[in-house]
Design an enzyme around this catalytic site. Structure first.
Site, PDB file in Angstrom:
ATOM      1  N   HIS A 235      44.724  29.883  44.394  1.00 12.01           N
ATOM      2  CA  HIS A 235      43.676  30.838  44.002  1.00 12.01           C
ATOM      3  C   HIS A 235      43.432  30.795  42.514  1.00 12.01           C
ATOM      4  CE1 HIS A 235      41.656  34.854  43.798  1.00 12.01           C
ATOM      5  NE2 HIS A 235      41.280  34.500  44.998  1.00 12.01           N
TER       6      HIS A 235
ATOM      7  N   ILE B 174      43.082  32.564  39.030  1.00  9.39           N
ATOM      8  CA  ILE B 174      42.823  33.970  38.736  1.00  9.39           C
ATOM      9  C   ILE B 174      43.617  34.825  39.720  1.00  9.39           C
ATOM     10  CG2 ILE B 174      40.540  33.607  37.727  1.00  9.39           C
ATOM     11  CD1 ILE B 174      39.349  34.745  40.324  1.00  9.39           C
TER      12      ILE B 174
ATOM     13  N   GLY C 273      42.154  40.020  43.636  1.00  7.54           N
ATOM     14  CA  GLY C 273      41.884  41.448  43.507  1.00  7.54           C
ATOM     15  C   GLY C 273      42.825  42.306  44.327  1.00  7.54           C
ATOM     16  N   VAL C 274      43.200  41.823  45.505  1.00  2.35           N
ATOM     17  CA  VAL C 274      44.100  42.623  46.345  1.00  2.35           C
ATOM     18  C   VAL C 274      45.461  42.800  45.687  1.00  2.35           C
ATOM     19  CG1 VAL C 274      42.939  42.074  48.509  1.00  2.35           C
ATOM     20  CG2 VAL C 274      44.799  40.633  47.743  1.00  2.35           C
TER      21      VAL C 274
ATOM     22  N   GLU D 188      47.336  46.229  44.734  1.00  2.00           N
ATOM     23  CA  GLU D 188      48.738  46.462  45.109  1.00  2.00           C
ATOM     24  C   GLU D 188      49.563  46.873  43.892  1.00  2.00           C
ATOM     25  OE1 GLU D 188      52.316  46.817  47.132  1.00  2.00           O
ATOM     26  OE2 GLU D 188      50.308  46.679  47.993  1.00  2.00           O
TER      27      GLU D 188
END
Length: 147
Positions: free
Chosen positions: A49, A55, A58-59, A63
């Site tokens: 990723h 980067i 987003g998850v 978290e």
């Protein structure tokens, strides 16, 4: 200030999902927390990723914010996890991703307890890199028995 040893005594998460490296401060009166996630290139998510331009997903930012929310609730609300309990996500409202987070960044996690009702905690959260807001969301969590 809370170091990684204190954080590990409070949260059940471990590598690669322990996403809070240090708590800089907790204001019990204002019910706020400021914590740090140091983002390093050797984290497993960066393998795919994205290759060539890593980067932070987003998850994982969400978290990390949720883990800081749990630490805040433990301090301000006087709650702690039993052996068979976890602090679960119940909902996420208004999540916005505004700035990419890359290896080498220091993700500052800011959370404020908005309300606690019926065992549901709602936090207003923001993650920043320097002066840039990377992510913001309202996060709802609760404690549940798992066994």
């Amino acid at each position: 200030m809370q170091d990684i040893h204190h954080i590990m005594s409070k949260l059940p998460h471990r590598y690669p999902f322990l996403l809070v490296d240090r708590v800089l401060d907790i204001d019990v009166q204002a019910k706020t927390i400021r914590a740090v996630k140091n983002v390093t290139v050797n984290e497993p998510c960066f393998t795919g990723h994205f290759p060539g331009r890593p980067i932070m997903p987003g998850v994982l930012m969400l978290e990390a914010m949720a883990q800081s929310c749990a630490l805040l609730a433990f301090e301000t609300e006087g709650v702690s996890l039993g052996d068979n309990q976890v602090f679960y996500f119940v909902g996420i409202d208004g999540a916005r991703f505004k700035h990419p987070v890359e290896p080498g960044d220091q993700l500052m996690l800011h959370a404020a307890l908005d309300r606690a009702r019926g065992g549901i905690y709602r936090f207003n959260c923001r993650a920043t890199v320097g002066e840039e807001t990377a992510c913001e969301a309202a996060i709802m969590c609760t404690m549940r028995d798992v066994g």
